[in-house]
Design an enzyme around this catalytic site. Structure first.
Site, PDB file in Angstrom:
ATOM      1  N   LYS A   1       0.745  -1.076   0.143  1.00  0.00           N
ATOM      2  CA  LYS A   1       0.026   0.043   0.006  1.00  0.00           C
ATOM      3  C   LYS A   1       0.964   1.292  -0.024  1.00  0.00           C
ATOM      4  CE  LYS A   1      -3.686   2.050   2.552  1.00  0.00           C
ATOM      5  NZ  LYS A   1      -4.610   2.422   3.492  1.00  0.00           N
TER       6      LYS A   1
ATOM      7  N   GLU B   1      10.554  -4.619   4.606  1.00  0.00           N
ATOM      8  CA  GLU B   1      10.654  -6.105   4.022  1.00  0.00           C
ATOM      9  C   GLU B   1      10.264  -6.168   2.635  1.00  0.00           C
ATOM     10  OE1 GLU B   1       9.057  -4.873   6.746  1.00  0.00           O
ATOM     11  OE2 GLU B   1       8.810  -6.296   8.255  1.00  0.00           O
TER      12      GLU B   1
ATOM     13  N   GLY C   1      -4.836  -1.885   4.652  1.00  0.00           N
ATOM     14  CA  GLY C   1      -3.989  -2.993   4.544  1.00  0.00           C
ATOM     15  C   GLY C   1      -4.778  -4.543   4.543  1.00  0.00           C
ATOM     16  N   ARG C   2      -5.252  -4.374   5.876  1.00  0.00           N
ATOM     17  CA  ARG C   2      -5.844  -5.868   6.105  1.00  0.00           C
ATOM     18  C   ARG C   2      -7.257  -6.299   5.657  1.00  0.00           C
ATOM     19  NH1 ARG C   2      -5.147  -2.580  10.334  1.00  0.00           N
ATOM     20  NH2 ARG C   2      -6.693  -1.990  11.622  1.00  0.00           N
TER      21      ARG C   2
ATOM     22  N   GLU D   1      -4.924  -6.757  14.969  1.00  0.00           N
ATOM     23  CA  GLU D   1      -4.354  -5.392  14.324  1.00  0.00           C
ATOM     24  C   GLU D   1      -5.346  -4.521  14.711  1.00  0.00           C
ATOM     25  OE1 GLU D   1      -0.870  -4.889  11.600  1.00  0.00           O
ATOM     26  OE2 GLU D   1      -2.579  -3.967  10.407  1.00  0.00           O
TER      27      GLU D   1
ATOM     28  N   HIS E   1      -4.844 -33.342  17.293  1.00  0.00           N
ATOM     29  CA  HIS E   1      -3.828 -33.977  17.508  1.00  0.00           C
ATOM     30  C   HIS E   1      -2.749 -33.099  18.024  1.00  0.00           C
ATOM     31  CE1 HIS E   1      -5.665 -37.543  16.001  1.00  0.00           C
ATOM     32  NE2 HIS E   1      -6.083 -36.820  15.016  1.00  0.00           N
TER      33      HIS E   1
ATOM     34  N   LYS F   1       9.143  -0.888  14.305  1.00  0.00           N
ATOM     35  CA  LYS F   1       9.809  -0.635  13.179  1.00  0.00           C
ATOM     36  C   LYS F   1      10.775   0.586  12.963  1.00  0.00           C
ATOM     37  CE  LYS F   1       5.553  -1.254  10.168  1.00  0.00           C
ATOM     38  NZ  LYS F   1       4.548  -0.652   9.269  1.00  0.00           N
TER      39      LYS F   1
HETATM   40  O1  F6P Z   1       2.250  -4.379   9.949  1.00  0.00           O
HETATM   41  C1  F6P Z   1       1.750  -2.918   9.759  1.00  0.00           C
HETATM   42  C2  F6P Z   1       1.263  -2.791   8.436  1.00  0.00           C
HETATM   43  O2  F6P Z   1       1.115  -1.362   8.124  1.00  0.00           O
HETATM   44  C3  F6P Z   1      -0.110  -3.458   7.944  1.00  0.00           C
HETATM   45  O3  F6P Z   1      -1.110  -2.815   8.308  1.00  0.00           O
HETATM   46  C4  F6P Z   1      -0.018  -3.634   6.546  1.00  0.00           C
HETATM   47  O4  F6P Z   1      -0.927  -4.638   6.071  1.00  0.00           O
HETATM   48  C5  F6P Z   1       1.393  -4.060   6.244  1.00  0.00           C
HETATM   49  O5  F6P Z   1       2.069  -3.177   7.412  1.00  0.00           O
HETATM   50  C6  F6P Z   1       1.973  -3.924   4.958  1.00  0.00           C
HETATM   51  O6  F6P Z   1       2.070  -2.467   4.603  1.00  0.00           O
HETATM   52  P1  F6P Z   1       2.142  -2.181   3.025  1.00  0.00           P
HETATM   53  O7  F6P Z   1       1.074  -2.488   2.294  1.00  0.00           O
HETATM   54  O8  F6P Z   1       2.107  -0.636   2.949  1.00  0.00           O
HETATM   55  O9  F6P Z   1       3.415  -2.692   2.653  1.00  0.00           O
END
Ligand code: F6P
Length: 548
Positions: free
Chosen positions: A203, A209, A263-264, A349, A380, A510
């Site tokens: 987003k 990462e 995002g979620r 979240e 199990h 972060k």
């Molecule tokens: O972990 C926090 C967060 O902001 C989530 O809410 C989001 O889904 C994820 O990081 C990834 O963010 P982006 O889509 O901006 O890379």
């Protein structure tokens, strides 16, 4: 707001020390309990009767929802009001599944038209790849797609692609989310760059990462095919079009979305591209349609027969009244085995907060720990604790009457379903020591051994569970299932009085990771560290030796 807080206080004061009925006894005491505590809608059947919520408590919970102005809050959500107040945003991911007439505009911004233009573009692109019209730079057909993203930009599509395995007839979709080089490494090692597309899903297009993995994938493509191949092999899904352009991804391979898609909640937007690649645009539209039907149900059904509301009231009861700190979610379907991972982000979240919308601290427990895994495997592993552990953990069972796999072998599918039903029954009914002893005697055990083992083999029972049945598992019902849980999280958030749509709690770690990187990476001095972290970082540096 204060009126709602007072209503919550009153409700909790009434029920906190209230003696709760034995679950099973409620079926004997209350006429029509099952009818009152269950509801169905479009291939879903929800049963919350195996909880300690009596008729009277259910009526009070419904009243509490009304006192918290739930109906107005639902209307505000769907009208695009900026209910995500701490980020000053609307919450309109429902527009992505809402059909052409969902909402024309909010604050002058076109909603439906924008959604449909991007939807049509990314579905056309998906069909182009699936039909072999969109090829790699050297003319190869695209057989594999690597989706790079994390959190909401990963968990939704990863879950849906996996859940819809039996509907897949497109390229193979792979996922890499972790910044651990092993994650992307294991995926790329098996692939041919000529026949692979890379999707960068973020987003913000700034997430550490994802950007690190995207650069590694870019280097992999460039090394094999040259710099000019980037624009042919990369696709971006993002709201940050400027950053996408800087990365070198062209406009026609960029599918945007908007800040009002959290995002979620983003699998319904362009972030769903891997799903469309895997199952095709027709089934992707079915997926959206199933969610839209659940949206309509949520907006229109009376609270007492409203699936998300009922599920939320039961969840709130278990957390705020009973104080249960976790809930286990156990789908009896291999296809739903990643449901809990998706749900963990959605729920934790959203509702893992301790400050209310007006800035005051919450006065109740809020979102529980959500965990679980597919049945029967879970039986199990962790079911021992669910049945005989010292904590009470409400379980949410999800059973599908038909799946693509069930027709392969009805007998094994029957075993699966019987196990799911048996577990909820066993949690509720338990087995007394006397019954356990008698069973052992009947099986020929000596009286001494039966006496000794009876306490170990007895079950307290009276452990609550909720069961959700799906008539089938298809793109449509999967969309409905996910929308059901999304709205449930919203309703619980309303009762807690919190903003379910921000996620400030993920920020601090972060920031600190960025501060620590020079020390971990190059051994550079970083000031202000606590002794423990400093020592851990130094030890890692020492053990990594010359490799770092
Ligand atoms: O972990 C926090 C967060 O902001 C989530 O809410 C989001 O889904 C994820 O990081 C990834 O963010 P982006 O889509 O901006 O890379």
């Amino acid at each position: 707001m204060q009126k709602a807080y007072n209503a919550v206080d009153e409700f909790l004061a009434k029920y906190k020390n209230h003696k709760r009925d034995n679950l099973y006894s409620l079926f004997q005491k209350e006429n029509n309990r099952l009818e009152a505590m269950s509801a169905s809608f479009a291939g879903f059947y929800l049963d919350i009767s195996k909880t300690a919520i009596s008729h009277a408590a259910f009526a009070d919970l419904l009243q509490l929802a009304r006192q918290c102005s739930l109906q107005d809050k639902i209307a505000a959500l769907f009208a695009g009001q900026r209910i995500n107040e701490t980020q000053n945003r609307s919450v309109l991911h429902m527009a992505c599944r809402g059909g052409k007439d969902f909402l024309d505009s909010v604050d002058g911004e076109p909603i439906s038209a924008n959604v449909h233009s991007v939807l049509n573009r990314f579905l056309d692109f998906a069909e182009g790849v699936r039909k072999g019209n969109v090829k790699g730079v050297s003319g190869h057909l695209i057989t594999d797609v690597v989706h790079i993203g994390i959190g909401g930009s990963d968990l939704g599509p990863r879950f849906v692609v996996d859940a819809m395995m039996s509907f897949q007839d497109g390229p193979t979709i792979h996922f890499a989310s972790n910044v651990d080089p092993a994650d992307l490494g294991r995926v790329l090692a098996r692939l041919n760059p000529n026949s692979t597309f890379i999707i960068v899903a973020s987003k913000t297009f700034t997430t550490q990462e994802t950007m690190a993995n995207a650069l590694a994938a870019r280097a992999w493509i460039v090394e094999a095919l040259g710099e000019h191949a980037v624009e042919h092999h990369f696709v971006a899904l993002s709201t940050n079009l400027e950053a996408v352009e800087k990365f070198g991804i062209t406009e026609d391979r960029t599918f945007g979305f908007w800040d009002w898609v959290g995002g979620r909640y983003s699998v319904w937007s362009a972030i769903g591209l891997p799903v469309a690649l895997a199952i095709g645009s027709k089934l992707f539209k079915d997926f959206l349609q199933g969610a839209k039907e659940m949206d309509d149900h949520f907006r229109n059904a009376a609270f007492e027969k409203n699936l998300p509301v009922m599920l939320a009231l039961a969840g709130y009861w278990h957390r705020a009244v009973c104080g249960y700190s976790s809930r286990a979610v156990v789908p009896y379907a291999r296809s739903l085995s990643l449901f809990t991972s998706w749900l963990q982000q959605l729920d934790m979240e959203s509702n893992g907060k301790s400050i209310r919308l007006d800035g005051s601290p919450v006065q109740t427990e809020t979102g529980p720990v959500v965990w679980g895994g597919a049945g029967t495997d879970s039986q199990h592993s962790f079911f021992q604790l669910l049945h005989q552990g010292t904590d009470i953990i409400p379980v949410e069972f999800i059973l599908c009457a038909q799946t693509a796999a069930s027709c392969l072998d009805e007998k094994r599918h029957s075993m699966l379903l019987a196990n799911g039903l048996a577990q909820s029954q066993a949690l509720m009914l338990g087995r007394t020591a006397a019954q356990a002893k008698q069973d052992m005697l009947d099986a020929g055990m000596t009286p001494d051994d039966a006496e000794r083992l009876a306490p170990h083999r007895s079950f307290s029972g009276n452990r609550p569970s909720i069961t959700l049945l799906l008539d089938s598992l298809t793109p449509r019902t999967l969309g409905g299932l996910m929308a059901l849980y999304e709205h449930r999280v919203f309703v619980e958030g309303v009762l807690y009085g919190i903003n379910s749509y921000d996620q400030w709690g993920v920020e601090l770690g972060k920031v600190m990771a960025k501060t620590l990187l020079p020390l971990v990476d190059k051994g550079e001095a970083v000031s202000g560290l606590d002794p423990s972290t400093l020592q851990l970082a130094s030890r890692l540096k020492e053990w990594r030796g010359s490799t770092a």
